[in-house]
Design an enzyme around this catalytic site. Structure first.
Site, mmCIF file in Angstrom:
data_model
loop_
_atom_site.group_PDB
_atom_site.id
_atom_site.type_symbol
_atom_site.label_atom_id
_atom_site.label_comp_id
_atom_site.label_asym_id
_atom_site.label_seq_id
_atom_site.Cartn_x
_atom_site.Cartn_y
_atom_site.Cartn_z
ATOM 1 C CB CYS A 168 -10.414 -13.197 11.126
ATOM 2 S SG CYS A 168 -9.866 -12.991 12.843
ATOM 3 C CB CYS A 170 -1.226 2.137 0.867
ATOM 4 S SG CYS A 170 -2.844 1.349 0.815
ATOM 5 C CD GLU A 190 3.461 5.862 -2.536
ATOM 6 O OE1 GLU A 190 2.511 5.659 -3.328
ATOM 7 O OE2 GLU A 190 4.251 4.974 -2.181
#
Length: 357
Positions: free
Chosen positions: A211, A320, A354
């Site tokens: 979805c 991320c 990071e």
């Protein structure tokens, strides 16, 4: 890395005591030969049996897991080139023929694939090279998953470090083989790149239906269509809209992982399909998430996202980042990185992504 989860009827993830892996069934290279004849045989018969065993030992058993063979693969210009391929797993295909899951040495793992065993050439000896990208994985091997909350606990003592290293090595072997081949996200059918620990039957489905608004996942189109029929069409995604560009028809929503736990879990599972080296936890509460969408008359279409730790000792402003394949080469990756710096600046903080990014 947390793998403890169970699936519910709508395809959501809930932690539980025992993990359910989505491992692809392997094709074992070992064959057991039961030597029990049920009684004593005469010397001549024993001699014949020994001769038959010698003949069987000369028969090739096929490719061996962990060994490298030459294989022809088609490159971008349509030419066919020979490349060393490491066999990671074996299985029997639908047609009854043996198949091998191979990794082409020194190439990205998104190119790994199942191939007919017969397509493998001669075995070769390829010297191992050190992969610098795995430094993060080696550092994370000193962490132990508590198995319930999805959070990580630092191991103390030599025994803890050894156990963590063993568990990490076992899990790394599992993640070498891509478990979901493709996903349907809105109008896009996307080939997956890497392993993602979807629970139970979802982890072994060849195709998942996602979805666009909630990132809930389904393993069959009928369940997916029934869910869309009951969902609010054109509804805004979870979170707070922090950016909107009417000229480019894009917007960004921010949400707190502690407030949208289920949405955060589903988003992380989906993003892992396109990130090779990433420690995935089922506890998104320590993170803020920023999801970029394209907007049209049909609604909001996710393009990519980045996550940011709420409290980072290293002052990282980006943990991320994912730019989905259908929307790559449009500058969205640079936009997301710029956005992460802008968010950090407006919070009065100093940070960087990071390392390695």
């Amino acid at each position: 890395m947390g793998l403890d989860a169970q699936e519910s009827q709508d395809g959501t993830v809930v932690p539980k005591d025992k993990a359910e892996n989505g491992e692809t069934p392997g094709y074992s290279e070992e064959q057991r030969d039961d030597g029990d004849t049920g009684g004593m045989e005469e010397d001549d018969d024993n001699q014949e049996d020994e001769e038959e065993e010698d003949d069987e030992s000369d028969v090739a058993i096929g490719a061996c897991v962990g060994r490298t063979y030459m294989r022809s693969r088609v490159v971008a210009n349509g030419e066919s080139v020979e490349h060393p391929a490491v066999v990671l797993q074996r299985r029997v295909g639908p047609d009854g023929a043996a198949q091998c899951y191979v990794h082409y040495t020194n190439l990205d793992r998104r190119l790994d694939e199942w191939v007919p065993e017969a397509s493998l050439g001669e075995e070769v000896d390829v010297p191992k090279t050190r992969d610098r990208r795995r430094r993060g994985e080696r550092r994370s091997a000193s962490k132990i998953d508590d198995g319930t909350s999805g959070a990580f606990m630092e191991g103390t003592g030599q025994s803890s470090r050894k156990r963590a290293k063993s568990e990490h090595a076992h899990f790394h072997e599992i993640t070498k083989v891509r478990n979901v081949e493709r996903v349907q996200l809105g109008k896009h059918e996307i080939d997956c790149w890497y392993y993602s620990p979807y629970p139970g039957k979802f982890g072994s489905a060849s195709k998942l239906y996602i979805c666009e608004r909630t990132f809930k996942y389904f393993d069959n189109p009928k369940s997916y269509e029934r869910f869309l029929a009951t969902a609010t069409q054109g509804a805004k995604p979870p979170g707070r809209e922090i950016y909107h560009d009417t000229e480019r028809s894009i917007c960004v929503f921010e949400f707190d992982g502690a407030e949208q736990v289920l949405f955060g879990q589903n988003l992380c599972l989906f993003g892992k399909l396109f990130i090779e080296h990433k420690t995935l936890s089922y506890d998104p509460t320590p993170f803020f998430f920023y999801v970029l969408y394209e907007v049209d008359r049909e609604g909001y279409h996710p393009v990519g996202y980045f996550s940011k730790e709420k409290e980072s000792k290293e002052q990282y402003n980006l943990a991320c980042i994912v730019s989905l394949p259908p929307y790559q080469r449009k500058g969205y990756g640079k936009f997301i990185i710029s956005l992460s710096y802008e968010v950090t600046k407006r919070r009065g903080e100093i940070g960087s992504p990071e390392k390695p990014l």
